[in-house]
Design a protein around this motif. Structure first.
Motif, short mmCIF file in Angstrom:
data_model
loop_
_atom_site.label_atom_id
_atom_site.label_comp_id
_atom_site.label_asym_id
_atom_site.label_seq_id
_atom_site.Cartn_x
_atom_site.Cartn_y
_atom_site.Cartn_z
N GLU A 251 47.89 168.29 15.03
CA GLU A 251 49.29 168.00 15.29
C GLU A 251 49.90 169.00 16.27
O GLU A 251 50.74 168.63 17.10
CB GLU A 251 50.07 168.00 13.97
CG GLU A 251 49.73 166.82 13.06
CD GLU A 251 50.47 166.88 11.75
OE1 GLU A 251 51.16 167.90 11.48
OE2 GLU A 251 50.37 165.92 10.95
N GLN A 252 49.50 170.26 16.17
CA GLN A 252 50.01 171.26 17.11
C GLN A 252 49.50 170.98 18.52
O GLN A 252 50.25 171.08 19.49
CB GLN A 252 49.57 172.67 16.68
CG GLN A 252 50.07 173.77 17.61
CD GLN A 252 49.76 175.15 17.09
OE1 GLN A 252 49.68 175.38 15.89
NE2 GLN A 252 49.56 176.11 17.99
N GLU A 254 48.64 168.07 19.70
CA GLU A 254 49.26 166.84 20.18
C GLU A 254 50.60 167.10 20.85
O GLU A 254 51.07 166.27 21.63
CB GLU A 254 49.44 165.85 19.03
CG GLU A 254 48.14 165.19 18.61
CD GLU A 254 48.32 164.26 17.43
OE1 GLU A 254 47.61 163.25 17.35
OE2 GLU A 254 49.19 164.55 16.56
N ARG A 255 51.22 168.21 20.52
CA ARG A 255 52.50 168.54 21.15
C ARG A 255 52.31 169.21 22.51
O ARG A 255 53.28 169.53 23.19
CB ARG A 255 53.31 169.45 20.22
CG ARG A 255 53.75 168.76 18.93
CD ARG A 255 54.77 169.60 18.17
NE ARG A 255 54.18 170.79 17.59
CZ ARG A 255 53.68 170.85 16.36
NH1 ARG A 255 53.68 169.76 15.60
NH2 ARG A 255 53.17 171.97 15.89
N SER A 256 51.05 169.43 22.90
CA SER A 256 50.75 170.02 24.20
C SER A 256 50.14 168.94 25.08
O SER A 256 50.08 167.78 24.72
CB SER A 256 49.79 171.21 24.05
OG SER A 256 48.52 170.75 23.64
N ASP A 257 49.68 169.34 26.27
CA ASP A 257 49.11 168.39 27.23
C ASP A 257 47.59 168.42 27.26
O ASP A 257 46.98 167.75 28.07
CB ASP A 257 49.63 168.68 28.65
CG ASP A 257 51.11 168.43 28.75
OD1 ASP A 257 51.76 169.13 29.55
OD2 ASP A 257 51.61 167.54 28.05
#
Length: 287
Positions: A251-252, A254-257
């Motif tokens: 999840e962490q 997924e918040r990046s590229d």
């Protein structure tokens, strides 16, 4: 008085309805870009791709890859993909319903498929595609093997296998290395990698290979099946990372590229190091 008349230019455009847009918002940038290019290549009335111009086209995965090449510019290298990666992108579009009816043409073994959500009159388009498919498309049980060249490449310069194999293909773009995986380039196939030794009896709540693969593929991670990624998975299982730790790390990321297993590995170890640090207790001063 001037008798010159301005020439009327016929403008053309592609449109996206709400359903297409909602689906595209759940996909990566390359899938979105490829779908846009496919809209321009498709027959606007039927949604078919692979017949133009005038039925002479022999569409290949390599030619699809060429549609989404970013040319080099000052301070930036070219961003290119190969036919195998294009096949994978096409498979993703098929899974979400933006692409369908994938097959091969009788005439030249070129790709032939449809964008079922693209035409405005979808009922008429479906009927038209059925008529065209009967004339143009190889039967589902037809042998395409006879069109394979001596060097293993497919007609029209397509090195990718026909669709029944393509849908199961997990090959990745070999032009790029796995992000954060050191200096080792990402290989094109997992078949050359040794099978990781995994625990025979995992404890309840522990990670499993099926869980790791399923979660990453559902979130459209790249480099899921490289040898380097396989080593990451085996390492996570051996080190006893739990499903909850894995889920929080994904999840962490997924918040990046950077949707890669290497990025998940970094986050997993960073979180474990943070948990291992002693917390300041009563009467202690945190430095």
């Amino acid at each position: 008085m001037s008798t010159n008349k301005k020439k009327s230019t016929k403008e053309s455009y592609v449109s996206f309805d709400k359903v297409e847009t909602a689906i595209l918002r759940q996909l990566g940038w390359r899938e979105r870009w490829l779908y846009l290019e496919l809209k321009w290549k498709s027959d606007f009335e039927t949604g078919q791709v692979g017949l133009g111009p005038y039925g002479t086209e022999c569409l290949t995965h390599e030619r699809l890859a060429e549609l989404i090449v970013v040319p080099p510019s000052r301070g930036r290298e070219a961003d290119v993909i190969d036919g195998k990666e294009a096949a994978r992108l096409l498979s993703r579009l098929e899974k979400v319903g933006l692409v369908g009816e994938i097959g091969r043409r009788k005439k030249n073994n070129g790709l032939l498929f449809a964008l079922p959500l693209s035409p405005i009159d979808k009922v008429a388009a479906r009927k038209a595609r059925q008529d065209t498919a009967a004339l143009e498309m190889l039967p589902a049980n037809g042998s395409v093997q006879s069109t394979e060249n001596d060097d293993g490449a497919w007609d029209c310069g397509d090195s990718s296998p026909p669709h029944p194999v393509m849908a199961c293909s997990k090959s990745i773009n070999t032009f790029f290395s796995n992000d954060g995986a050191g200096d080792t380039p990402a290989p094109g196939s997992v078949g050359s990698a040794p099978t990781p030794i995994l625990p025979e009896n995992p404890t309840p709540g522990a990670l499993s290979l099926a869980r790791i693969r399923g979660r990453l593929e559902d979130s459209w991670f790249v480099y899921v099946d490289t040898a380097e990624s396989e080593r990451f998975y085996a390492s996570w299982i051996r080190q006893g990372f739990s499903e909850s730790e894995f889920e929080e790390a994904v999840e962490q990321v997924e918040r990046s590229d950077s949707l890669t297993p290497a990025a998940v590995d970094r986050v997993l170890h960073q979180r474990r190091v943070q948990k291992a640090k002693p917390r300041p207790g009563r009467g202690r001063v945190a430095l």
